[in-house]
Design a protein around this motif. Structure first.
Motif, PDB file in Angstrom:
ATOM      1  N   MET A   1       0.776  -1.333   0.000  1.00 23.97           N
ATOM      2  CA  MET A   1      -0.063   0.131   0.092  1.00 23.97           C
ATOM      3  C   MET A   1       0.794   1.290  -0.134  1.00 23.97           C
ATOM      4  O   MET A   1       1.787   1.242   0.759  1.00 23.97           O
ATOM      5  CB  MET A   1      -0.786   0.157   1.148  1.00 23.97           C
ATOM      6  CG  MET A   1      -1.753   1.201   1.156  1.00 23.97           C
ATOM      7  SD  MET A   1      -2.553   1.345   3.107  1.00 23.97           S
ATOM      8  CE  MET A   1      -4.259   0.999   2.181  1.00 23.97           C
ATOM      9  N   GLU A   2       0.600   2.045  -0.853  1.00 25.31           N
ATOM     10  CA  GLU A   2       1.261   3.537  -0.808  1.00 25.31           C
ATOM     11  C   GLU A   2       0.877   4.398   0.079  1.00 25.31           C
ATOM     12  O   GLU A   2      -0.437   4.440   0.585  1.00 25.31           O
ATOM     13  CB  GLU A   2       1.220   4.209  -2.346  1.00 25.31           C
ATOM     14  CG  GLU A   2       1.826   3.162  -3.308  1.00 25.31           C
ATOM     15  CD  GLU A   2       1.476   3.783  -4.727  1.00 25.31           C
ATOM     16  OE1 GLU A   2       0.604   4.536  -4.922  1.00 25.31           O
ATOM     17  OE2 GLU A   2       2.164   3.333  -5.612  1.00 25.31           O
ATOM     18  N   LYS A   3       1.667   5.230   0.662  1.00 28.65           N
ATOM     19  CA  LYS A   3       1.618   6.252   1.614  1.00 28.65           C
ATOM     20  C   LYS A   3       1.836   7.701   0.715  1.00 28.65           C
ATOM     21  O   LYS A   3       2.777   7.637   0.074  1.00 28.65           O
ATOM     22  CB  LYS A   3       2.145   6.087   2.791  1.00 28.65           C
ATOM     23  CG  LYS A   3       1.764   5.085   3.616  1.00 28.65           C
ATOM     24  CD  LYS A   3       0.652   5.079   4.193  1.00 28.65           C
ATOM     25  CE  LYS A   3       0.761   4.865   5.614  1.00 28.65           C
ATOM     26  NZ  LYS A   3      -0.212   5.187   6.752  1.00 28.65           N
ATOM     27  N   TYR A   4       1.187   8.692   1.060  1.00 34.56           N
ATOM     28  CA  TYR A   4       1.334  10.021   0.601  1.00 34.56           C
ATOM     29  C   TYR A   4       1.712  11.028   1.657  1.00 34.56           C
ATOM     30  O   TYR A   4       1.188  11.121   2.410  1.00 34.56           O
ATOM     31  CB  TYR A   4      -0.254  10.411  -0.222  1.00 34.56           C
ATOM     32  CG  TYR A   4      -0.150   9.533  -1.396  1.00 34.56           C
ATOM     33  CD1 TYR A   4       0.062   9.774  -2.665  1.00 34.56           C
ATOM     34  CD2 TYR A   4      -1.166   8.579  -1.187  1.00 34.56           C
ATOM     35  CE1 TYR A   4      -0.530   9.010  -3.766  1.00 34.56           C
ATOM     36  CE2 TYR A   4      -1.365   7.590  -1.987  1.00 34.56           C
ATOM     37  CZ  TYR A   4      -1.145   7.849  -3.628  1.00 34.56           C
ATOM     38  OH  TYR A   4      -1.475   7.139  -4.560  1.00 34.56           O
ATOM     39  N   TYR A   5       2.937  11.478   1.200  1.00 33.91           N
ATOM     40  CA  TYR A   5       3.491  12.573   2.049  1.00 33.91           C
ATOM     41  C   TYR A   5       3.723  13.895   1.124  1.00 33.91           C
ATOM     42  O   TYR A   5       3.832  13.958  -0.079  1.00 33.91           O
ATOM     43  CB  TYR A   5       4.744  12.062   2.753  1.00 33.91           C
ATOM     44  CG  TYR A   5       4.429  10.849   3.461  1.00 33.91           C
ATOM     45  CD1 TYR A   5       4.157  11.014   4.910  1.00 33.91           C
ATOM     46  CD2 TYR A   5       4.777   9.321   3.057  1.00 33.91           C
ATOM     47  CE1 TYR A   5       4.104   9.805   5.783  1.00 33.91           C
ATOM     48  CE2 TYR A   5       4.528   8.511   3.829  1.00 33.91           C
ATOM     49  CZ  TYR A   5       4.089   8.568   5.096  1.00 33.91           C
ATOM     50  OH  TYR A   5       4.052   7.546   6.031  1.00 33.91           O
ATOM     51  N   CYS A   6       4.182  14.943   2.052  1.00 31.58           N
ATOM     52  CA  CYS A   6       4.717  16.149   1.298  1.00 31.58           C
ATOM     53  C   CYS A   6       5.658  16.818   2.087  1.00 31.58           C
ATOM     54  O   CYS A   6       5.505  16.691   3.581  1.00 31.58           O
ATOM     55  CB  CYS A   6       3.403  16.871   0.994  1.00 31.58           C
ATOM     56  SG  CYS A   6       2.511  17.902   2.281  1.00 31.58           S
TER      57      CYS A   6
END
Length: 108
Positions: A1-6
Motif C-alpha cells: 500500500m502506498e502512503k502519500y506525504y509532502c
C-alpha cells in the motif's frame, strides 16, 4: 500500500531553489531522475515530485506546476512497507528534512 506525504514551505511565497533540491536528490544513490522535477526508485519504492504552487490545498497538477527556478511543495509517495523496513530510505527522509528545514507531513 502506498502512503502519500509532502514537504512544503511555511507559506506559498517562500521557496527553495529547484536546482539546489534537484542537485541534492541526484546525489541519492537509489534515486534516478524521471523527468523534470520528478525522481523515482523502485527498490525502495519512492516517487518525489517538485512543484511551485499557489495553494497548498489543491488546484495544482504534476508536471504542469514544475518550475525550474523555485519549488515550494514536494510530493512524496512511498510504499508503506519500505518506510517501515528500509533503513536507507528512513535515513534519506531524515536528511532530506534537515536539508529543507521542514518536516515530512501526511499529504492532504
Amino acid at each position: 500500500m502506498e502512503k502519500y506525504y509532502c514537504i512544503h514551505t511555511d507559506c506559498v511565497s517562500n521557496t527553495w531553489g529547484t536546482v539546489e533540491v534537484e542537485t541534492y536528490l541526484n546525489k541519492i544513490s537509489f534515486l534516478h531522475e524521471d523527468g523534470k522535477g520528478s525522481f523515482l526508485s523502485q527498490t525502495p519504492f519512492i516517487c518525489i515530485s517538485l512543484v511551485k504552487i499557489t495553494d497548498f490545498y489543491g488546484g495544482w497538477s504534476l508536471p504542469r506546476d514544475y518550475d525550474s527556478k523555485e519549488t515550494n511543495y514536494i510530493d512524496i509517495i512511498i510504499e508503506e512497507q519500505d518506510i517501515v523496513m528500509n533503513e536507507d530510505l528512513k535515513a534519506f527522509l531524515h536528511e532530506f528534512e534537515r536539508f529543507l528545514g521542514f518536516r515530512l507531513k501526511n499529504a492532504l
